[in-house]
Write a protein that holds these residues in place. Structure first.
Motif, PDB file in Angstrom:
ATOM      1  N   THR A 102      69.755 -22.220  68.787  1.00 29.77           N
ATOM      2  CA  THR A 102      69.430 -23.318  69.703  1.00 29.77           C
ATOM      3  C   THR A 102      69.060 -24.597  68.966  1.00 29.77           C
ATOM      4  O   THR A 102      69.515 -25.686  69.336  1.00 29.77           O
ATOM      5  CB  THR A 102      68.283 -22.900  70.647  1.00 29.77           C
ATOM      6  OG1 THR A 102      68.701 -21.738  71.372  1.00 29.77           O
ATOM      7  CG2 THR A 102      67.937 -24.004  71.633  1.00 29.77           C
ATOM      8  N   ALA A 103      68.282 -24.507  67.917  1.00 29.80           N
ATOM      9  CA  ALA A 103      67.876 -25.700  67.157  1.00 29.80           C
ATOM     10  C   ALA A 103      69.091 -26.379  66.531  1.00 29.80           C
ATOM     11  O   ALA A 103      69.189 -27.619  66.545  1.00 29.80           O
ATOM     12  CB  ALA A 103      66.860 -25.328  66.090  1.00 29.80           C
ATOM     13  N   SER A 104      70.016 -25.609  65.993  1.00 29.43           N
ATOM     14  CA  SER A 104      71.231 -26.179  65.400  1.00 29.43           C
ATOM     15  C   SER A 104      72.068 -26.887  66.456  1.00 29.43           C
ATOM     16  O   SER A 104      72.604 -27.971  66.217  1.00 29.43           O
ATOM     17  CB  SER A 104      72.069 -25.086  64.736  1.00 29.43           C
ATOM     18  OG  SER A 104      71.365 -24.508  63.669  1.00 29.43           O
ATOM     19  N   LYS A 105      72.181 -26.281  67.626  1.00 28.75           N
ATOM     20  CA  LYS A 105      72.961 -26.894  68.709  1.00 28.75           C
ATOM     21  C   LYS A 105      72.348 -28.231  69.121  1.00 28.75           C
ATOM     22  O   LYS A 105      73.070 -29.218  69.307  1.00 28.75           O
ATOM     23  CB  LYS A 105      73.039 -25.951  69.909  1.00 28.75           C
ATOM     24  CG  LYS A 105      73.881 -24.731  69.651  1.00 28.75           C
ATOM     25  CD  LYS A 105      73.846 -23.789  70.839  1.00 28.75           C
ATOM     26  CE  LYS A 105      74.598 -22.514  70.538  1.00 28.75           C
ATOM     27  NZ  LYS A 105      74.590 -21.585  71.669  1.00 28.75           N
ATOM     28  N   LYS A 106      71.038 -28.276  69.236  1.00 30.17           N
ATOM     29  CA  LYS A 106      70.365 -29.529  69.599  1.00 30.17           C
ATOM     30  C   LYS A 106      70.596 -30.592  68.534  1.00 30.17           C
ATOM     31  O   LYS A 106      70.834 -31.758  68.854  1.00 30.17           O
ATOM     32  CB  LYS A 106      68.867 -29.297  69.821  1.00 30.17           C
ATOM     33  CG  LYS A 106      68.571 -28.564  71.100  1.00 30.17           C
ATOM     34  CD  LYS A 106      67.083 -28.352  71.279  1.00 30.17           C
ATOM     35  CE  LYS A 106      66.799 -27.610  72.578  1.00 30.17           C
ATOM     36  NZ  LYS A 106      65.379 -27.366  72.794  1.00 30.17           N
ATOM     37  N   ASP A 107      70.538 -30.201  67.267  1.00 25.85           N
ATOM     38  CA  ASP A 107      70.782 -31.138  66.170  1.00 25.85           C
ATOM     39  C   ASP A 107      72.206 -31.684  66.231  1.00 25.85           C
ATOM     40  O   ASP A 107      72.419 -32.886  66.044  1.00 25.85           O
ATOM     41  CB  ASP A 107      70.536 -30.445  64.833  1.00 25.85           C
ATOM     42  CG  ASP A 107      70.855 -31.354  63.656  1.00 25.85           C
ATOM     43  OD1 ASP A 107      70.225 -32.431  63.540  1.00 25.85           O
ATOM     44  OD2 ASP A 107      71.758 -30.998  62.868  1.00 25.85           O
ATOM     45  N   ILE A 108      73.169 -30.844  66.509  1.00 22.41           N
ATOM     46  CA  ILE A 108      74.570 -31.271  66.581  1.00 22.41           C
ATOM     47  C   ILE A 108      74.775 -32.245  67.736  1.00 22.41           C
ATOM     48  O   ILE A 108      75.431 -33.270  67.572  1.00 22.41           O
ATOM     49  CB  ILE A 108      75.496 -30.043  66.697  1.00 22.41           C
ATOM     50  CG1 ILE A 108      75.453 -29.267  65.370  1.00 22.41           C
ATOM     51  CG2 ILE A 108      76.911 -30.435  67.076  1.00 22.41           C
ATOM     52  CD1 ILE A 108      75.880 -27.828  65.483  1.00 22.41           C
ATOM     53  N   VAL A 109      74.198 -31.949  68.889  1.00 24.09           N
ATOM     54  CA  VAL A 109      74.307 -32.863  70.032  1.00 24.09           C
ATOM     55  C   VAL A 109      73.682 -34.206  69.692  1.00 24.09           C
ATOM     56  O   VAL A 109      74.227 -35.266  70.017  1.00 24.09           O
ATOM     57  CB  VAL A 109      73.672 -32.237  71.297  1.00 24.09           C
ATOM     58  CG1 VAL A 109      73.542 -33.265  72.414  1.00 24.09           C
ATOM     59  CG2 VAL A 109      74.498 -31.040  71.761  1.00 24.09           C
ATOM     60  N   SER A 110      72.557 -34.203  68.994  1.00 21.25           N
ATOM     61  CA  SER A 110      71.898 -35.439  68.578  1.00 21.25           C
ATOM     62  C   SER A 110      72.792 -36.229  67.615  1.00 21.25           C
ATOM     63  O   SER A 110      72.937 -37.454  67.743  1.00 21.25           O
ATOM     64  CB  SER A 110      70.558 -35.108  67.919  1.00 21.25           C
ATOM     65  OG  SER A 110      69.943 -36.266  67.434  1.00 21.25           O
TER      66      SER A 110
END
Length: 131
Positions: A102-110
């Motif tokens: 989840t943290a990686s996905k949020k970083d990618i969206v950012s």
């Protein structure tokens, strides 16, 4: 019945992304970059990301399969990340393994929100090449 658009991010390497672009070209999907352009400009060893954004149904072309329009975060050979769009068949997308937390996905969206578009990058590279 229309497949349900997943709320996720999937990671693919350059070879896999080229395969996805080739499949989109084979189906004449409207949102795709030319495979030759990708081959020329993508960083060969990079990881790229796909984020399904909307269900694309061409009601004026009923022979066309339903597609998922994905935002894609691409790493180009300059090391920069740029974004574009790619239409992908739902079954093809589902075959991409879920590998990100989840943290990686949020970083990618950012990162995607801060990235320039393919067109903006190409225009800038053209201007820099002409300087």
């Amino acid at each position: 019945m229309t497949p349900i658009l997943p709320r996720t991010v999937r990671a693919v390497d350059t070879a896999h992304l080229l395969d996805l672009a080739q499949e989109a070209a084979m189906h004449s999907f409207s949102q795709r970059l030319p495979v030759d352009w990708l081959r020329e400009h993508l960083a060969a060893e990079a990881t790229h990301y796909l984020i399904p954004t909307l269900v694309q149904r061409l009601t004026h072309r009923p022979e066309m399969p339903v597609q998922w329009r994905c935002r894609q975060l691409l790493t180009v050979n300059t090391g920069e990340q740029i974004w574009g769009l790619l239409d992908v068949l739902p079954d093809t997308f589902d075959e991409i393994p879920e590998t990100l937390d989840t943290a990686s996905k949020k970083d990618i969206v950012s990162r995607l929100k801060r990235a320039v578009t393919v067109l903006e990058w190409m225009e800038r590279m053209g201007a820099e090449a002409g300087s």
